[in-house]
Design a protein around this motif. Sequence first.
Motif, PDB file in Angstrom:
ATOM      1  N   LEU A  41       0.825  -1.211   0.000  1.00 32.42           N
ATOM      2  CA  LEU A  41       0.000   0.000   0.000  1.00 32.42           C
ATOM      3  C   LEU A  41       0.856   1.257   0.000  1.00 32.42           C
ATOM      4  N   SER A  42       1.973   1.243   0.732  1.00 30.93           N
ATOM      5  CA  SER A  42       2.830   2.433   0.758  1.00 30.93           C
ATOM      6  C   SER A  42       3.473   2.662  -0.612  1.00 30.93           C
ATOM      7  N   PHE A  43       3.857   1.579  -1.295  1.00 29.56           N
ATOM      8  CA  PHE A  43       4.436   1.702  -2.630  1.00 29.56           C
ATOM      9  C   PHE A  43       3.397   2.253  -3.602  1.00 29.56           C
ATOM     10  N   LEU A  44       2.186   1.738  -3.535  1.00 29.53           N
ATOM     11  CA  LEU A  44       1.102   2.221  -4.398  1.00 29.53           C
ATOM     12  C   LEU A  44       0.750   3.669  -4.084  1.00 29.53           C
ATOM     13  N   HIS A  45       0.794   4.029  -2.820  1.00 28.48           N
ATOM     14  CA  HIS A  45       0.505   5.412  -2.435  1.00 28.48           C
ATOM     15  C   HIS A  45       1.543   6.357  -3.049  1.00 28.48           C
ATOM     16  N   SER A  46       2.811   5.981  -2.993  1.00 25.19           N
ATOM     17  CA  SER A  46       3.869   6.808  -3.603  1.00 25.19           C
ATOM     18  C   SER A  46       3.646   6.950  -5.104  1.00 25.19           C
ATOM     19  N   ALA A  47       3.275   5.846  -5.750  1.00 27.55           N
ATOM     20  CA  ALA A  47       3.027   5.879  -7.198  1.00 27.55           C
ATOM     21  C   ALA A  47       1.841   6.766  -7.518  1.00 27.55           C
ATOM     22  N   GLU A  48       0.813   6.632  -6.747  1.00 25.47           N
ATOM     23  CA  GLU A  48      -0.402   7.434  -6.962  1.00 25.47           C
ATOM     24  C   GLU A  48      -0.126   8.918  -6.768  1.00 25.47           C
ATOM     25  N   MET A  49       0.701   9.245  -5.794  1.00 28.06           N
ATOM     26  CA  MET A  49       1.054  10.649  -5.562  1.00 28.06           C
ATOM     27  C   MET A  49       1.837  11.208  -6.755  1.00 28.06           C
ATOM     28  N   ALA A  50       2.755  10.419  -7.298  1.00 32.21           N
ATOM     29  CA  ALA A  50       3.535  10.861  -8.460  1.00 32.21           C
ATOM     30  C   ALA A  50       2.623  11.099  -9.650  1.00 32.21           C
ATOM     31  N   ILE A  51       1.670  10.200  -9.854  1.00 29.30           N
ATOM     32  CA  ILE A  51       0.722  10.335 -10.969  1.00 29.30           C
ATOM     33  C   ILE A  51      -0.097  11.615 -10.812  1.00 29.30           C
ATOM     34  N   GLN A  52      -0.613  11.840  -9.622  1.00 29.96           N
ATOM     35  CA  GLN A  52      -1.441  13.028  -9.394  1.00 29.96           C
ATOM     36  C   GLN A  52      -0.630  14.321  -9.479  1.00 29.96           C
ATOM     37  N   ASP A  53       0.615  14.285  -8.975  1.00 27.37           N
ATOM     38  CA  ASP A  53       1.465  15.477  -8.998  1.00 27.37           C
ATOM     39  C   ASP A  53       1.784  15.920 -10.424  1.00 27.37           C
ATOM     40  N   LYS A  54       1.876  14.980 -11.342  1.00 27.48           N
ATOM     41  CA  LYS A  54       2.213  15.319 -12.734  1.00 27.48           C
ATOM     42  C   LYS A  54       1.072  16.057 -13.413  1.00 27.48           C
ATOM     43  N   GLY A  55      -0.160  15.731 -13.052  1.00 24.47           N
ATOM     44  CA  GLY A  55      -1.308  16.412 -13.642  1.00 24.47           C
ATOM     45  C   GLY A  55      -1.462  16.147 -15.137  1.00 24.47           C
ATOM     46  N   LYS A  56      -0.973  15.022 -15.599  1.00 25.50           N
ATOM     47  CA  LYS A  56      -1.052  14.639 -17.016  1.00 25.50           C
ATOM     48  C   LYS A  56      -1.651  13.244 -17.108  1.00 25.50           C
ATOM     49  N   PRO A  57      -2.132  12.863 -18.283  1.00 24.88           N
ATOM     50  CA  PRO A  57      -2.547  11.466 -18.454  1.00 24.88           C
ATOM     51  C   PRO A  57      -1.361  10.547 -18.148  1.00 24.88           C
ATOM     52  N   ALA A  58      -1.618   9.480 -17.408  1.00 24.57           N
ATOM     53  CA  ALA A  58      -0.567   8.539 -17.021  1.00 24.57           C
ATOM     54  C   ALA A  58      -0.705   7.249 -17.815  1.00 24.57           C
ATOM     55  N   TYR A  59       0.401   6.790 -18.338  1.00 23.92           N
ATOM     56  CA  TYR A  59       0.460   5.524 -19.070  1.00 23.92           C
ATOM     57  C   TYR A  59       1.343   4.583 -18.266  1.00 23.92           C
ATOM     58  N   ILE A  60       0.717   3.539 -17.749  1.00 25.16           N
ATOM     59  CA  ILE A  60       1.395   2.571 -16.897  1.00 25.16           C
ATOM     60  C   ILE A  60       1.541   1.269 -17.683  1.00 25.16           C
ATOM     61  N   TYR A  61       2.776   0.782 -17.802  1.00 25.88           N
ATOM     62  CA  TYR A  61       3.059  -0.455 -18.530  1.00 25.88           C
ATOM     63  C   TYR A  61       3.607  -1.482 -17.547  1.00 25.88           C
ATOM     64  N   HIS A  62       2.855  -2.560 -17.343  1.00 23.05           N
ATOM     65  CA  HIS A  62       3.210  -3.586 -16.362  1.00 23.05           C
ATOM     66  C   HIS A  62       3.768  -4.819 -17.061  1.00 23.05           C
ATOM     67  N   PHE A  63       5.000  -5.188 -16.697  1.00 20.27           N
ATOM     68  CA  PHE A  63       5.653  -6.382 -17.229  1.00 20.27           C
ATOM     69  C   PHE A  63       5.659  -7.434 -16.129  1.00 20.27           C
ATOM     70  N   GLY A  64       4.975  -8.559 -16.386  1.00 22.59           N
ATOM     71  CA  GLY A  64       4.887  -9.591 -15.357  1.00 22.59           C
ATOM     72  C   GLY A  64       4.681 -10.974 -15.934  1.00 22.59           C
ATOM     73  N   ASP A  65       4.740 -11.954 -15.051  1.00 18.21           N
ATOM     74  CA  ASP A  65       4.551 -13.351 -15.433  1.00 18.21           C
ATOM     75  C   ASP A  65       3.151 -13.575 -15.994  1.00 18.21           C
ATOM     76  N   LEU A  66       3.061 -14.542 -16.874  1.00 20.79           N
ATOM     77  CA  LEU A  66       1.756 -14.986 -17.365  1.00 20.79           C
ATOM     78  C   LEU A  66       1.393 -16.217 -16.543  1.00 20.79           C
ATOM     79  N   ASP A  67       0.930 -15.951 -15.345  1.00 20.04           N
ATOM     80  CA  ASP A  67       0.460 -16.989 -14.432  1.00 20.04           C
ATOM     81  C   ASP A  67      -0.638 -16.372 -13.569  1.00 20.04           C
ATOM     82  N   PRO A  68      -1.348 -17.184 -12.799  1.00 15.44           N
ATOM     83  CA  PRO A  68      -2.478 -16.617 -12.035  1.00 15.44           C
ATOM     84  C   PRO A  68      -2.100 -15.439 -11.147  1.00 15.44           C
TER      85      PRO A  68
END
Length: 149
Positions: A38-65
């Motif tokens: 939650l703290s990591f997500l909160h930091s990310a969310e703050m950065a997104i809001q501070d920029k005041g621009k559309p945010a494009y998030i690209y997630h690279f992860g395993d193809l598993d459940p």
Amino acid sequence: MPVYVEVWCEKDALAGVLMEETEVFDVPLMVAKGYASLSFLHSAEMAIQDKGKPAYIYHFGDLDPSGVDAARDIEAKLRRYAPDAEIHFERPAVTRAQVDEWSLPTRPTKQTDTRAKKFGSDTSVELDAIPARKLRELVRDVINRHVDQ
């Protein structure tokens, strides 16, 4: 740039591979290590809001459940914590098309994972299965979508 771009990675071990591309463009690399705290997500969310621009998030992860669900969880929480932000979320890797096209090695899906039934496949693929050169190319491609040539 008129937009804010972040690259997310499920695995700390691959951060160095992806960073070779993100650093060139000064794009933040967020290593979530599966489900983000939650703290990591909160930091990310703050950065997104501070920029005041559309945010494009690209997630690279395993193809598993768990990898697919972790991406879903990150997207849902970012949207919930930053309800006024314009967030575009995409999983560029690993996809079923990449598994087929590149003949990536698979492993049996862990049936003990509570998400396995919803995942709908008996095979899973690790992000590490994609060669480093291809991973860097994928990262470069998603970033270049937003670079004003």
